[in-house]
Design a protein around this motif. Sequence first.
Motif, PDB file in Angstrom:
ATOM      1  N   VAL A  68       0.864  -1.187   0.000  1.00 48.51           N
ATOM      2  CA  VAL A  68       0.000   0.000   0.000  1.00 48.51           C
ATOM      3  C   VAL A  68       0.894   1.229   0.000  1.00 48.51           C
ATOM      4  CG1 VAL A  68      -1.829   1.244   1.196  1.00 48.51           C
ATOM      5  CG2 VAL A  68      -1.787  -1.258   1.249  1.00 48.51           C
ATOM      6  N   LEU A  69       0.579   2.203  -0.890  1.00 48.50           N
ATOM      7  CA  LEU A  69       1.371   3.426  -1.025  1.00 48.50           C
ATOM      8  C   LEU A  69       0.540   4.633  -0.649  1.00 48.50           C
ATOM      9  CD1 LEU A  69       2.904   2.702  -4.570  1.00 48.50           C
ATOM     10  CD2 LEU A  69       3.889   2.134  -2.337  1.00 48.50           C
ATOM     11  N   ASP A  70       1.217   5.695  -0.172  1.00 50.86           N
ATOM     12  CA  ASP A  70       0.522   6.952   0.097  1.00 50.86           C
ATOM     13  C   ASP A  70       0.616   7.858  -1.127  1.00 50.86           C
ATOM     14  OD1 ASP A  70       3.074   7.997   0.067  1.00 50.86           O
ATOM     15  OD2 ASP A  70       3.184   8.304   2.231  1.00 50.86           O
ATOM     16  N   GLN A  71       0.218   9.125  -0.953  1.00 44.22           N
ATOM     17  CA  GLN A  71       0.188  10.053  -2.079  1.00 44.22           C
ATOM     18  C   GLN A  71       1.573  10.320  -2.650  1.00 44.22           C
ATOM     19  OE1 GLN A  71      -1.778  13.705  -1.112  1.00 44.22           O
ATOM     20  NE2 GLN A  71      -1.953  14.384  -3.238  1.00 44.22           N
ATOM     21  N   GLN A  72       2.602  10.281  -1.799  1.00 38.57           N
ATOM     22  CA  GLN A  72       3.983  10.511  -2.246  1.00 38.57           C
ATOM     23  C   GLN A  72       4.660   9.206  -2.690  1.00 38.57           C
ATOM     24  OE1 GLN A  72       2.773  12.068   0.699  1.00 38.57           O
ATOM     25  NE2 GLN A  72       2.422  13.853  -0.647  1.00 38.57           N
ATOM     26  N   ARG A  73       3.854   8.144  -2.840  1.00 36.79           N
ATOM     27  CA  ARG A  73       4.349   6.836  -3.288  1.00 36.79           C
ATOM     28  C   ARG A  73       5.387   6.265  -2.320  1.00 36.79           C
ATOM     29  NH1 ARG A  73       4.633   8.061  -9.849  1.00 36.79           N
ATOM     30  NH2 ARG A  73       2.433   8.620 -10.015  1.00 36.79           N
ATOM     31  N   ARG A  74       5.119   6.484  -1.048  1.00 37.39           N
ATOM     32  CA  ARG A  74       5.901   5.842  -0.001  1.00 37.39           C
ATOM     33  C   ARG A  74       5.112   4.637   0.507  1.00 37.39           C
ATOM     34  NH1 ARG A  74       6.623  11.346   1.755  1.00 37.39           N
ATOM     35  NH2 ARG A  74       4.913  10.962   3.226  1.00 37.39           N
ATOM     36  N   VAL A  75       5.820   3.620   0.936  1.00 41.40           N
ATOM     37  CA  VAL A  75       5.182   2.399   1.421  1.00 41.40           C
ATOM     38  C   VAL A  75       4.594   2.647   2.807  1.00 41.40           C
ATOM     39  CG1 VAL A  75       5.540  -0.026   2.045  1.00 41.40           C
ATOM     40  CG2 VAL A  75       6.758   0.948   0.085  1.00 41.40           C
ATOM     41  N   THR A  76       3.299   2.435   2.936  1.00 41.99           N
ATOM     42  CA  THR A  76       2.658   2.527   4.251  1.00 41.99           C
ATOM     43  C   THR A  76       2.347   1.150   4.827  1.00 41.99           C
ATOM     44  OG1 THR A  76       0.450   2.673   3.250  1.00 41.99           O
ATOM     45  CG2 THR A  76       1.629   4.755   3.660  1.00 41.99           C
ATOM     46  N   HIS A 149      -4.652   9.738  -3.940  1.00 40.91           N
ATOM     47  CA  HIS A 149      -3.936   9.905  -2.681  1.00 40.91           C
ATOM     48  C   HIS A 149      -3.287   8.606  -2.209  1.00 40.91           C
ATOM     49  CE1 HIS A 149      -7.145   7.916  -0.319  1.00 40.91           C
ATOM     50  NE2 HIS A 149      -7.978   8.512  -1.153  1.00 40.91           N
ATOM     51  N   GLY A 150      -3.147   7.630  -3.134  1.00 43.77           N
ATOM     52  CA  GLY A 150      -2.465   6.391  -2.778  1.00 43.77           C
ATOM     53  C   GLY A 150      -2.744   5.299  -3.788  1.00 43.77           C
ATOM     54  N   ALA A 151      -2.193   4.123  -3.535  1.00 41.65           N
ATOM     55  CA  ALA A 151      -2.382   2.985  -4.440  1.00 41.65           C
ATOM     56  C   ALA A 151      -2.196   1.681  -3.676  1.00 41.65           C
ATOM     57  CB  ALA A 151      -1.405   3.057  -5.610  1.00 41.65           C
ATOM     58  N   VAL A 152      -2.822   0.629  -4.188  1.00 38.86           N
ATOM     59  CA  VAL A 152      -2.676  -0.714  -3.639  1.00 38.86           C
ATOM     60  C   VAL A 152      -2.171  -1.624  -4.751  1.00 38.86           C
ATOM     61  CG1 VAL A 152      -3.816  -2.696  -2.573  1.00 38.86           C
ATOM     62  CG2 VAL A 152      -4.524  -0.372  -1.965  1.00 38.86           C
ATOM     63  N   LEU A 153      -1.102  -2.366  -4.471  1.00 37.45           N
ATOM     64  CA  LEU A 153      -0.530  -3.312  -5.434  1.00 37.45           C
ATOM     65  C   LEU A 153      -0.669  -4.713  -4.869  1.00 37.45           C
ATOM     66  CD1 LEU A 153       2.820  -1.439  -6.260  1.00 37.45           C
ATOM     67  CD2 LEU A 153       0.639  -1.232  -7.440  1.00 37.45           C
ATOM     68  N   VAL A 154      -1.164  -5.639  -5.682  1.00 42.57           N
ATOM     69  CA  VAL A 154      -1.316  -7.035  -5.273  1.00 42.57           C
ATOM     70  C   VAL A 154      -0.493  -7.890  -6.234  1.00 42.57           C
ATOM     71  CG1 VAL A 154      -2.913  -8.947  -4.876  1.00 42.57           C
ATOM     72  CG2 VAL A 154      -3.628  -6.603  -4.379  1.00 42.57           C
ATOM     73  N   PHE A 155       0.403  -8.723  -5.665  1.00 42.36           N
ATOM     74  CA  PHE A 155       1.306  -9.556  -6.459  1.00 42.36           C
ATOM     75  C   PHE A 155       0.947 -11.026  -6.234  1.00 42.36           C
ATOM     76  CE2 PHE A 155       3.451  -5.691  -5.207  1.00 42.36           C
ATOM     77  CZ  PHE A 155       4.039  -5.238  -6.377  1.00 42.36           C
ATOM     78  N   HIS A 156       0.678 -11.723  -7.332  1.00 43.23           N
ATOM     79  CA  HIS A 156       0.365 -13.161  -7.261  1.00 43.23           C
ATOM     80  C   HIS A 156       1.491 -13.941  -7.930  1.00 43.23           C
ATOM     81  CE1 HIS A 156      -2.044 -16.782  -7.008  1.00 43.23           C
ATOM     82  NE2 HIS A 156      -1.839 -17.013  -8.293  1.00 43.23           N
ATOM     83  N   ASP A 157       2.015 -14.948  -7.210  1.00 40.29           N
ATOM     84  CA  ASP A 157       3.156 -15.716  -7.709  1.00 40.29           C
ATOM     85  C   ASP A 157       2.702 -16.716  -8.777  1.00 40.29           C
ATOM     86  OD1 ASP A 157       5.546 -16.950  -8.115  1.00 40.29           O
ATOM     87  OD2 ASP A 157       5.929 -17.444  -6.021  1.00 40.29           O
ATOM     88  N   LEU A 158       3.198 -16.540 -10.004  1.00 38.26           N
ATOM     89  CA  LEU A 158       2.868 -17.431 -11.121  1.00 38.26           C
ATOM     90  C   LEU A 158       4.001 -18.395 -11.435  1.00 38.26           C
ATOM     91  CD1 LEU A 158       1.256 -14.929 -13.680  1.00 38.26           C
ATOM     92  CD2 LEU A 158       0.067 -16.488 -12.148  1.00 38.26           C
ATOM     93  N   THR A 159       5.036 -18.412 -10.603  1.00 32.43           N
ATOM     94  CA  THR A 159       6.226 -19.200 -10.930  1.00 32.43           C
ATOM     95  C   THR A 159       5.897 -20.669 -11.126  1.00 32.43           C
ATOM     96  OG1 THR A 159       7.570 -17.657  -9.630  1.00 32.43           O
ATOM     97  CG2 THR A 159       8.568 -19.766 -10.206  1.00 32.43           C
TER      98      THR A 159
END
Length: 399
Positions: A68-76, A149-159
């Motif tokens: 999860v990132l804030d508005q300044q793209r820092r990890v929260t 004012h932020g973003a959520v990134l979800v990573f799914h392992d496809l290996t």
Amino acid sequence: MTITIILLGILVVVVTVLWIRVARRAREIERRYEQELSDQRAAHAMTVEQQGQRLQTLLDSMIEGIVVLDQQRRVTLANRAAVNFFEIAEPVTGRALPEAVRHYEVAALVTRLDTEPTVLGYELRIEETPPRFLQVNAVSLRDAAGAMHGAVLVFHDLTRVRELEGVRQEFVANVSHELRTPLSLIKGAAETLIDGAKHDANALERLLNIVDRNAERLRLLIDDLLLLAKLDSGRVVMNLQPSQLHPAVQEVIDDLAARAQARDMRVVNSLSLDLMANADPDRLQQVLSNLIDNAIKYGRPSGVVEISGHLLDADFVEVCVRDDGPGMPAEARARVFERFYRIDKARSREQGGTGLGLAIVKHVVQAHGGKVRVESEPGRGAAFYFTLPRVAAVAEDDQ
């Protein structure tokens, strides 16, 4: 006049006392209010902290990575899976995204959120040994006015999925190759017969032998493929019963005596007569046939193949088929039980076989609840070990 002054004095004293009492009461009320407010703040802070810990525990239990990132793209916030995917150093929160993730494609993906509300199904390759494949879904967080004012990134392992796709493709290619070779020989023999060779008695016999030999090769390959398919699906029912290992091994040795004699090899049955396992006799013979035949094929000419065994523990017996051949490198040891894997492809096809024998051994042993492994070094032969449940353990369970 004097009385009036006295009365006024008394009144002043009474008012003063009352004012002091009211002031004390007010201070007491204010102190209690401040204490209650402080207690409420502490309780609220504790509740928020507990909720945060529960949320972090929940997120850490997920196999998907979440950042999860804030508005300044820092990890929260980053859960354990995301930290492991990108090897993010502590502390995680408060760090800029490029510093935390250190992968330019992820930063570029977040930049796209300036103009796109979501980015779904983006595949990311992380160059490791072996490489890791991640599917990324990104969502921008916006207020009522539409400002981000932020973003959520979800990573799914496809290996694992990509590895299985690779195995499937390799399997299809290998099956196609194994089928094409005998079919080409059968077709060539048939065309030669059609073109007139059927009138030549010598040519007719030779070509019919080619057809028969390669038809048998196709039958064995198809039987092995069907057996593996049944083992994979769990549709093979094991007829488990007390089985003596020494006579089972000796029967296989007798069946393969001609092959061993052709290479001037000795096959030694070193199993004790009283060693027993709880096994399906037919499947046990399949395992032993594949392993002993393999040892005869790839062992040293005029060498020795030895089959030994012992009680491994209270629950299992272990059997070993050892040859004194050229051995195998570490890469081969890791893959030798894969379907169609061949260390020396030219020699393997010259020796015959479907390339599925060791894969069948692995699956049959696992269907018994046992394990299979190989120990080998280049120039020092190979030893294949497999375990089976011992009869004594089964008898105790029945009691």
